[in-house]
Motif scaffolding. Structure first.
Motif, PDB file in Angstrom:
ATOM      1  N   GLY A 339       0.832  -1.184   0.000  1.00  0.00           N
ATOM      2  CA  GLY A 339       0.000   0.000   0.000  1.00  0.00           C
ATOM      3  C   GLY A 339       0.869   1.237   0.000  1.00  0.00           C
ATOM      4  N   HIS A 340       0.268   2.387  -0.269  1.00  0.00           N
ATOM      5  CA  HIS A 340       0.964   3.680  -0.269  1.00  0.00           C
ATOM      6  C   HIS A 340       2.141   3.699  -1.246  1.00  0.00           C
ATOM      7  CE1 HIS A 340      -1.520   4.701   3.118  1.00  0.00           C
ATOM      8  NE2 HIS A 340      -1.022   3.746   3.850  1.00  0.00           N
ATOM      9  N   HIS A 341       1.940   3.150  -2.424  1.00  0.00           N
ATOM     10  CA  HIS A 341       2.966   3.113  -3.447  1.00  0.00           C
ATOM     11  C   HIS A 341       2.676   4.184  -4.498  1.00  0.00           C
ATOM     12  CE1 HIS A 341      -0.400   0.435  -4.330  1.00  0.00           C
ATOM     13  NE2 HIS A 341      -0.265   0.818  -5.590  1.00  0.00           N
ATOM     14  N   GLY A 342       3.605   4.361  -5.407  1.00  0.00           N
ATOM     15  CA  GLY A 342       3.400   5.248  -6.539  1.00  0.00           C
ATOM     16  C   GLY A 342       3.151   4.421  -7.794  1.00  0.00           C
ATOM     17  N   ALA A 343       2.246   4.885  -8.655  1.00  0.00           N
ATOM     18  CA  ALA A 343       1.942   4.152  -9.888  1.00  0.00           C
ATOM     19  C   ALA A 343       1.531   5.137 -10.969  1.00  0.00           C
ATOM     20  CB  ALA A 343       0.839   3.117  -9.657  1.00  0.00           C
ATOM     21  N   VAL A 344       1.862   4.805 -12.207  1.00  0.00           N
ATOM     22  CA  VAL A 344       1.485   5.646 -13.339  1.00  0.00           C
ATOM     23  C   VAL A 344       1.369   4.768 -14.572  1.00  0.00           C
ATOM     24  CG1 VAL A 344       3.909   6.201 -13.876  1.00  0.00           C
ATOM     25  CG2 VAL A 344       2.084   7.719 -14.654  1.00  0.00           C
ATOM     26  N   VAL A 345       0.382   5.073 -15.418  1.00  0.00           N
ATOM     27  CA  VAL A 345       0.215   4.366 -16.689  1.00  0.00           C
ATOM     28  C   VAL A 345       0.946   5.137 -17.771  1.00  0.00           C
ATOM     29  CG1 VAL A 345      -1.428   3.736 -18.491  1.00  0.00           C
ATOM     30  CG2 VAL A 345      -1.931   3.186 -16.118  1.00  0.00           C
ATOM     31  N   MET A 346       1.830   4.447 -18.485  1.00  0.00           N
ATOM     32  CA  MET A 346       2.565   5.024 -19.617  1.00  0.00           C
ATOM     33  C   MET A 346       2.274   4.145 -20.831  1.00  0.00           C
ATOM     34  SD  MET A 346       4.475   7.532 -18.157  1.00  0.00           S
ATOM     35  CE  MET A 346       5.963   7.768 -19.113  1.00  0.00           C
ATOM     36  N   GLY A 347       1.460   4.647 -21.744  1.00  0.00           N
ATOM     37  CA  GLY A 347       1.056   3.825 -22.877  1.00  0.00           C
ATOM     38  C   GLY A 347       0.167   2.693 -22.401  1.00  0.00           C
ATOM     39  N   ASP A 348       0.606   1.457 -22.649  1.00  0.00           N
ATOM     40  CA  ASP A 348      -0.138   0.272 -22.210  1.00  0.00           C
ATOM     41  C   ASP A 348       0.514  -0.386 -21.005  1.00  0.00           C
ATOM     42  OD1 ASP A 348      -2.162   0.446 -24.073  1.00  0.00           O
ATOM     43  OD2 ASP A 348      -1.116  -0.779 -25.564  1.00  0.00           O
ATOM     44  N   ILE A 351       3.422   1.280 -14.344  1.00  0.00           N
ATOM     45  CA  ILE A 351       4.696   1.276 -13.620  1.00  0.00           C
ATOM     46  C   ILE A 351       4.414   1.485 -12.142  1.00  0.00           C
ATOM     47  CG2 ILE A 351       6.869   2.506 -13.263  1.00  0.00           C
ATOM     48  CD1 ILE A 351       5.205   2.565 -16.649  1.00  0.00           C
ATOM     49  N   VAL A 352       4.938   0.614 -11.292  1.00  0.00           N
ATOM     50  CA  VAL A 352       4.715   0.656  -9.848  1.00  0.00           C
ATOM     51  C   VAL A 352       6.053   0.845  -9.146  1.00  0.00           C
ATOM     52  CG1 VAL A 352       3.874  -0.598  -7.834  1.00  0.00           C
ATOM     53  CG2 VAL A 352       2.671  -0.787 -10.001  1.00  0.00           C
ATOM     54  N   ILE A 353       6.091   1.830  -8.219  1.00  0.00           N
ATOM     55  CA  ILE A 353       7.331   2.157  -7.508  1.00  0.00           C
ATOM     56  C   ILE A 353       7.016   2.321  -6.030  1.00  0.00           C
ATOM     57  CG2 ILE A 353       9.248   3.802  -7.308  1.00  0.00           C
ATOM     58  CD1 ILE A 353       8.655   4.634 -10.204  1.00  0.00           C
ATOM     59  N   GLY A 354       7.840   1.726  -5.178  1.00  0.00           N
ATOM     60  CA  GLY A 354       7.760   1.975  -3.742  1.00  0.00           C
ATOM     61  C   GLY A 354       6.594   1.292  -3.066  1.00  0.00           C
ATOM     62  N   GLY A 355       6.180   1.880  -1.928  1.00  0.00           N
ATOM     63  CA  GLY A 355       5.125   1.302  -1.119  1.00  0.00           C
ATOM     64  C   GLY A 355       5.688   0.550   0.070  1.00  0.00           C
ATOM     65  N   GLU A 356       4.803  -0.066   0.823  1.00  0.00           N
ATOM     66  CA  GLU A 356       5.209  -0.875   1.974  1.00  0.00           C
ATOM     67  C   GLU A 356       4.252  -2.038   2.137  1.00  0.00           C
ATOM     68  OE1 GLU A 356       5.001   1.406   5.550  1.00  0.00           O
ATOM     69  OE2 GLU A 356       2.943   2.070   5.218  1.00  0.00           O
ATOM     70  N   ASP A 357       4.778  -3.154   2.685  1.00  0.00           N
ATOM     71  CA  ASP A 357       3.939  -4.322   2.899  1.00  0.00           C
ATOM     72  C   ASP A 357       3.404  -4.337   4.322  1.00  0.00           C
ATOM     73  OD1 ASP A 357       6.037  -5.114   4.507  1.00  0.00           O
ATOM     74  OD2 ASP A 357       6.732  -6.704   3.160  1.00  0.00           O
ATOM     75  N   GLU A 358       2.831  -5.456   4.706  1.00  0.00           N
ATOM     76  CA  GLU A 358       2.168  -5.555   6.004  1.00  0.00           C
ATOM     77  C   GLU A 358       3.140  -5.390   7.164  1.00  0.00           C
ATOM     78  OE1 GLU A 358      -1.473  -8.262   7.832  1.00  0.00           O
ATOM     79  OE2 GLU A 358      -0.289  -8.962   6.119  1.00  0.00           O
ATOM     80  N   SER A 362       9.789  -1.721   2.813  1.00  0.00           N
ATOM     81  CA  SER A 362       9.664  -1.070   1.508  1.00  0.00           C
ATOM     82  C   SER A 362      10.550  -1.713   0.451  1.00  0.00           C
ATOM     83  CB  SER A 362      10.011   0.419   1.624  1.00  0.00           C
ATOM     84  OG  SER A 362       9.102   1.081   2.467  1.00  0.00           O
ATOM     85  N   ALA A 363      11.494  -2.547   0.873  1.00  0.00           N
ATOM     86  CA  ALA A 363      12.394  -3.208  -0.081  1.00  0.00           C
ATOM     87  C   ALA A 363      11.689  -4.428  -0.668  1.00  0.00           C
ATOM     88  CB  ALA A 363      13.694  -3.606   0.614  1.00  0.00           C
ATOM     89  N   LEU A 364      10.720  -4.189  -1.555  1.00  0.00           N
ATOM     90  CA  LEU A 364       9.914  -5.263  -2.109  1.00  0.00           C
ATOM     91  C   LEU A 364      10.534  -5.873  -3.356  1.00  0.00           C
ATOM     92  CD1 LEU A 364       6.431  -3.550  -1.627  1.00  0.00           C
ATOM     93  CD2 LEU A 364       7.655  -5.072  -0.061  1.00  0.00           C
ATOM     94  N   VAL A 365      11.430  -5.156  -4.011  1.00  0.00           N
ATOM     95  CA  VAL A 365      12.242  -5.682  -5.106  1.00  0.00           C
ATOM     96  C   VAL A 365      13.684  -5.265  -4.845  1.00  0.00           C
ATOM     97  CG1 VAL A 365      10.383  -5.724  -6.821  1.00  0.00           C
ATOM     98  CG2 VAL A 365      11.739  -3.653  -6.522  1.00  0.00           C
ATOM     99  N   ALA A 366      14.605  -5.764  -5.638  1.00  0.00           N
ATOM    100  CA  ALA A 366      16.016  -5.436  -5.452  1.00  0.00           C
ATOM    101  C   ALA A 366      16.253  -3.945  -5.714  1.00  0.00           C
ATOM    102  CB  ALA A 366      16.878  -6.283  -6.381  1.00  0.00           C
ATOM    103  N   GLU A 391      15.312   6.963  -2.960  1.00  0.00           N
ATOM    104  CA  GLU A 391      15.269   5.992  -1.878  1.00  0.00           C
ATOM    105  C   GLU A 391      13.832   5.473  -1.780  1.00  0.00           C
ATOM    106  OE1 GLU A 391      15.665   5.989   2.990  1.00  0.00           O
ATOM    107  OE2 GLU A 391      16.674   7.535   1.799  1.00  0.00           O
ATOM    108  N   ILE A 392      13.669   4.175  -1.964  1.00  0.00           N
ATOM    109  CA  ILE A 392      12.329   3.588  -2.020  1.00  0.00           C
ATOM    110  C   ILE A 392      11.663   3.665  -0.647  1.00  0.00           C
ATOM    111  CG2 ILE A 392      11.010   1.518  -2.525  1.00  0.00           C
ATOM    112  CD1 ILE A 392      12.265   2.881  -4.937  1.00  0.00           C
ATOM    113  N   CYS A 393      10.432   4.180  -0.635  1.00  0.00           N
ATOM    114  CA  CYS A 393       9.715   4.362   0.618  1.00  0.00           C
ATOM    115  C   CYS A 393       8.226   4.476   0.308  1.00  0.00           C
ATOM    116  CB  CYS A 393      10.207   5.608   1.343  1.00  0.00           C
ATOM    117  SG  CYS A 393       9.893   7.145   0.442  1.00  0.00           S
ATOM    118  N   PRO A 394       7.361   4.391   1.310  1.00  0.00           N
ATOM    119  CA  PRO A 394       5.939   4.621   1.075  1.00  0.00           C
ATOM    120  C   PRO A 394       5.641   6.094   0.843  1.00  0.00           C
ATOM    121  CG  PRO A 394       6.342   4.224   3.403  1.00  0.00           C
ATOM    122  CD  PRO A 394       7.629   3.958   2.695  1.00  0.00           C
TER     123      PRO A 394
END
Length: 521
Positions: A339-348, A351-358, A362-366, A391-394
């Motif tokens: 939740g609390h991530h950033g997202a944007v549609v570019m074309g089709d 793109i999802v960046i950041g956020g935090e899990d339960e 916030s380090a959900l990918v490398a 720096e990846i964060c929510p």
């Protein structure tokens, strides 16, 4: 003092021949020094204030705070036109003077804003640059109601609706689709909605000022109950087999679980795409889409025509207004719930960046990787990026920079004047990060500093990102609107030089980039 006595700098009382007796006792020399410097500082500040007052045409500002790192105007501003001296461009970040990367200019529009809040839903109407704000929360309450900011006339107003509104809510998301506002999700008042998180979607028709509730699951259950004829609660209790289980199965396919802290983006002009979020049942990593064309008269007429001609219109449940879940294709990456991530549609692509899990991680990918969904093929992938990224964060926000193939990311890092900005260039061969310099245009007392839990929306015609609300590092909730001028980054044409406007002393004439571009058209 005797003729031979002196007092220069921090020297003690004395004579040309040596020190003399201090009648006030030892230790008072340092006290006098402190008082002397304090007096000099106060006099200097008074002189500077008088100079600034007359240098700005004799106009004082309201609500000035002078102490602490949150020194700026909160809801202040003049009732007359701001002089050129009030709006200068400063590099408050102390960045490299040889910086040649992209630059965005930040301004403050503090006039008549709604009350300070966090986690409000915001969206911009691309046809006129109007910013709509719904709900949010203060320290003590959830907010309801819809407000609009007219960027051309620099005016806030409450939207008077002719139907019931969606009620109090926070952490919802909103987009504009032609003449409709689409509001989905959020934390609600259980006394109003019966649930802490509302599963329904709400659509506001801007012209008629009416709200419409779209609750696909409830509609499916009502249809099943009406068919069974066995009472009001038929189909609401899950059982093995039978009509109850079938009704619930259909209902669950028609809309996503209730959630807040999710992202909602617009794809192909009329389809909203929702990803992630959380509720009392946990965090989600699923993706859903809703095509607003389902509600159009043209599509309804087409279905009626097919029925009349005997053409196949599909299964009965497919004829209902419904969400569609975007399932992960085989061999596809499975995005972690968040939740609390950033997202944007570019074309089709989403793109999802950041956020935090339960767990709050916030380090959900490398490091250096982002997640991308190809919407038509329903294929997720993880892509490595180059350059210096955030720096990846929510709490990150992502916005498309018109048709440049680039996205602006508002991070959670401190850049001095505001949150640090980054540019993600998604053009081949690989996504590349770059820093964006933030210049401040305005009075130094209005510098907003870093903020969290704000919301923002992009105006691709006016070339700006409007940022409203949020919370400072000291816990104060902002009630001012910020305008981030990104017209050059969007590669929009330069504005034509206008004639000098007639000065009206009783009206604010602060025109953001959106207002200027609307006038140019």
């Amino acid at each position: 003092m005797a003729e031979e006595d002196f007092w220069e700098g921090d020297a003690e009382y004395g004579t040309m021949e040596g020190a003399v007796w201090n009648p006030l006792g030892p230790g008072y020399e340092s006290l006098f020094s402190v008082l002397r410097y304090a007096t000099m500082a106060i006099l200097g500040f008074v002189a500077y204030s008088i100079y600034g007052y007359y240098n700005n045409g004799g106009k004082a500002r309201k609500g000035m705070g002078m102490f602490g790192d949150e020194s700026y105007l909160e809801g202040g501003g003049d009732s007359a036109i701001q002089s050129d001296a009030d709006f200068q461009t400063y590099d408050v970040d102390n960045q490299d003077p040889n910086f040649t990367g992209p630059t965005a200019t930040l301004s403050c529009i503090p006039f008549d804003c709604p009350c300070g809040r966090i986690s409000a839903a915001t969206a911009i109407d691309p046809s006129n640059g109007f910013l709509y704000v719904y709900g949010g929360e203060t320290e003590t309450d959830l907010l309801r109601g819809l407000s609009v900011y007219d960027s051309q006339n620099v005016r806030w107003s409450d939207v008077e609706v002719v139907s019931a509104n969606p009620g109090q809510r926070s952490q919802a998301q909103m987009v504009v689709v032609e003449d409709l506002l689409v509001l989905y999700g959020g934390i609600c008042n259980p006394q109003e909605r019966g649930d802490c998180v509302d599963p329904a979607m709400y659509i506001f028709h801007i012209e008629s000022k009416q709200w419409l509730q779209v609750d696909c699951a409830s509609a499916a259950l009502e249809a099943a109950n009406a068919t069974s004829g066995d009472g009001e609660n038929k189909g609401e209790v899950e059982g093995e087999g039978g009509e109850q289980s079938s009704a619930l199965t259909v209902a669950r396919k028609l809309q996503p679980p209730a959630r807040c802290g999710h992202s909602m983006s617009l794809w192909r002009n009329h389809t909203v795409v929702v990803f992630g979020g959380y509720s009392e049942d946990g965090y989600y990593g699923d993706t859903w889409s809703f095509d607003l064309m389902q509600l159009s008269d043209e599509q309804k007429e087409e279905k009626e025509r097919k029925k009349a001609s005997g053409e196949d219109t599909g299964a009965k449940e497919d004829e209902r207004v419904q969400w569609k879940q975007i399932h992960n294709a085989a061999q596809s990456h499975t995005p972690p719930p968040r939740g609390h991530h950033g997202a944007v549609v570019m074309g089709d692509e989403l793109i999802v960046i950041g956020g935090e899990d339960e767990t709050g991680a916030s380090a959900l990918v490398a490091p250096g990787e982002i997640e991308i969904l190809d919407i038509p093929s329903q294929m997720w992938r993880v892509t490595a990026t180059t350059g210096e990224g955030p720096e990846i964060c929510p709490g990150m926000h992502c916005h498309q920079m018109a048709d440049t193939g680039k996205a602006m990311v508002i991070s959670g890092e401190n850049a001095g004047v505001f949150n640090k900005l980054y540019m993600l260039d998604l053009t081949p061969p690989s996504p590349t990060w770059s820093n964006v310099r933030v210049d401040w245009r305005g009075d130094w007392t209005m510098i907003p500093g870093i903020r969290t839990h704000h919301n923002s929306a992009v105006d691709c015609i006016g070339g700006s990102i409007l940022i409203f609300g949020g919370e400072s590092s000291t816990g104060m909730m902002h009630d001012m609107l910020l305008a981030l001028d990104v017209a050059k980054i969007m590669e929009l044409p330069e504005l034509a030089t206008e004639e000098e406007p007639v000065i009206e002393e009783t009206k604010n004439e602060f025109s953001g980039p959106s207002a200027l571009r609307k006038k140019a058209h």
